[in-house]
Design a protein around this motif. Structure first.
Motif, PDB file in Angstrom:
ATOM      1  N   THR A 153      -0.401  -5.527   0.254  1.00 56.87           N
ATOM      2  CA  THR A 153       0.040  -5.754   1.621  1.00 56.87           C
ATOM      3  C   THR A 153       0.034  -4.426   2.366  1.00 56.87           C
ATOM      4  N   ALA A 154      -0.252  -4.490   3.648  1.00 59.09           N
ATOM      5  CA  ALA A 154      -0.374  -3.257   4.440  1.00 59.09           C
ATOM      6  C   ALA A 154       0.029  -3.533   5.885  1.00 59.09           C
ATOM      7  N   THR A 173      -5.589   4.068   1.781  1.00 62.02           N
ATOM      8  CA  THR A 173      -6.347   3.099   0.993  1.00 62.02           C
ATOM      9  C   THR A 173      -7.295   3.793   0.024  1.00 62.02           C
ATOM     10  N   SER A 218      -0.163  -0.619   8.204  1.00 60.25           N
ATOM     11  CA  SER A 218      -1.447   0.073   8.279  1.00 60.25           C
ATOM     12  C   SER A 218      -2.540  -0.717   8.972  1.00 60.25           C
ATOM     13  N   LEU A 256      -6.938  -5.450   1.761  1.00 61.64           N
ATOM     14  CA  LEU A 256      -5.604  -5.389   2.339  1.00 61.64           C
ATOM     15  C   LEU A 256      -5.208  -6.724   2.973  1.00 61.64           C
ATOM     16  N   LEU A 279       0.851  -1.188   0.000  1.00 63.12           N
ATOM     17  CA  LEU A 279       0.000   0.000   0.000  1.00 63.12           C
ATOM     18  C   LEU A 279       0.889   1.241   0.000  1.00 63.12           C
ATOM     19  N   SER A 312      -4.281   4.817   7.729  1.00 65.15           N
ATOM     20  CA  SER A 312      -4.588   3.669   6.859  1.00 65.15           C
ATOM     21  C   SER A 312      -5.744   3.946   5.896  1.00 65.15           C
ATOM     22  N   TYR A 346     -10.592  -6.452   5.677  1.00 72.48           N
ATOM     23  CA  TYR A 346     -10.524  -5.083   5.146  1.00 72.48           C
ATOM     24  C   TYR A 346     -10.889  -5.135   3.672  1.00 72.48           C
TER      25      TYR A 346
END
Length: 366
Positions: A221-222, A119, A225, A133, A6, A115, A179
């Motif tokens: 990928t995060a 996004t 976050s 995510l 992200l 976050s 998410y």
């Protein structure tokens, strides 16, 4: 797998869309306070937080009441026949939502302050219809560190890895229900949670529907976050993945569940059997073909898991116990397949799913 991360862009454009954050909860007193606090503290003013409580009995409701004025609390109506509880709660939250963007998240998630801004910006920049995510896994106990990473690894292999972001490959899709940020018109086009009302693995089904409708799905990928602790005990891991193993198969679940068991055996059990036989023959034939072949296959299995463990902050020593984890997964798969085939259903959070439906299915307009 090479999933994109992200981007760090958290700037606030002048025409920010209202985001409706929909959080279904049921008996999550251990995690819901931290989750809701992180949602309230998101640095994205144009948001509303809708929490749908599924008749919790463990103190969750008292915790939610302490956020009075900061969230909109919705009491889940009686669960209709043919609906999974989480899907019904998400549907109820959607009906209350006013936002152009819809964020579905889970009660065991923790969100960084920036976050949501990141996004939303990524969704707009990529013109995606759904951004989902992959979070940082919060693993605290021995069993979590041993058993959860290999399951994450297996899921990515079964769904095609980075191909989920390839618009030319509609067959490969995945959504993570922890998410999922939808454009409202895209959510309506796929039919929302009403279209997957009876699916326990609703996120996987929504991801597939999104690509099937020609919409743009992006998974990133995060780890900086979003953090999620899915299951906190051995029993939760068993029961949680048991319900998913059989139900994720969709149509022809018995055949596909059995097919997955065969794949697990061929790719994850057979190499160690071959290696073990090679070790048995080693005293008389030190470099026998079984030893070399088994060692070759087992090496790459261990290497892949070691790389994954290092990337999520788990000691690579856990990867050495992969054969024991594989036996555990085989047990889950057998338990899940037998229960599904016999119509015994799967218990989860005080409800039982997967039993044959008797009577007329109630029609619910999304």
């Amino acid at each position: 797998m090479h999933f994109p991360a992200l981007p760090e862009n958290a700037t606030h454009p002048s025409n920010r869309s209202l985001v409706s954050i929909i959080l279904p909860v049921r008996d999550q007193a251990k995690t819901v306070r931290e989750c809701v606090t992180s949602l309230i503290e998101l640095e994205y003013p144009e948001k509303e937080i809708i929490v749908v409580d599924g008749n919790s009995t463990d103190g969750t409701r008292d915790i939610l009441n302490s956020f009075n004025g900061k969230i909109r609390l919705v009491e889940e109506e009686p669960l209709p026949q043919g609906w999974v509880g989480k899907n019904w709660a998400c549907h109820a939250g959607y009906q209350q939502a006013r936002g152009h963007l819809l964020l579905f998240t889970d009660g065991d998630s923790i969100h960084s302050r920036d976050s949501l801004a990141k996004t939303v910006n990524y969704l707009e920049d990529t013109k995606a219809d759904l951004v989902t995510l992959a979070p940082a896994a919060i693993l605290r106990t021995f069993w979590e560190k041993l058993l959860q990473p290999p399951i994450f690894w297996l899921i990515m292999m079964f769904v095609g890895g980075k191909w989920v972001n390839d618009d030319r490959k509609p067959r490969w899709a995945l959504g993570n229900g922890q998410y999922m940020l939808f454009r409202r018109e895209a959510y309506d086009k796929v039919g929302g949670h009403s279209a997957v009302r009876d699916r326990i693995s609703e996120d996987y089904s929504l991801g597939r529907l999104t690509k099937a409708k020609g919409l743009r799905l992006r998974m990133v990928t995060a780890s900086d976050s979003l953090g999620v602790r899915m299951y906190s005990s051995l029993s939760e891991i068993w029961l949680g993945w048991r319900k998913n193993f059989y139900s994720v198969s969709g149509n022809h679940p018995l055949f596909r569940a059995a097919y997955r068991l065969v794949l697990l055996f061929v790719f994850l059990v057979l190499p160690f059997i071959v290696l073990g036989y090679g070790v048995y023959l080693a005293p008389t034939a030190p470099l026998n073909v079984y030893l070399l072949t088994g060692a070759f296959m087992a090496f790459f299995l261990w290497l892949g898991l070691i790389i994954l463990d290092r990337s999520i902050g788990v000691s690579p020593l856990y990867a050495l116990l992969l054969p024991f984890a594989v036996l555990f997964y085989i047990g889950i798969g057998l338990d899940s397949t037998i229960r599904g085939a016999l119509g015994m259903g799967f218990s989860w959070k005080g409800r039982v799913y997967g039993k044959p439906i008797t009577g007329q299915l109630k029609t619910t307009v999304p």
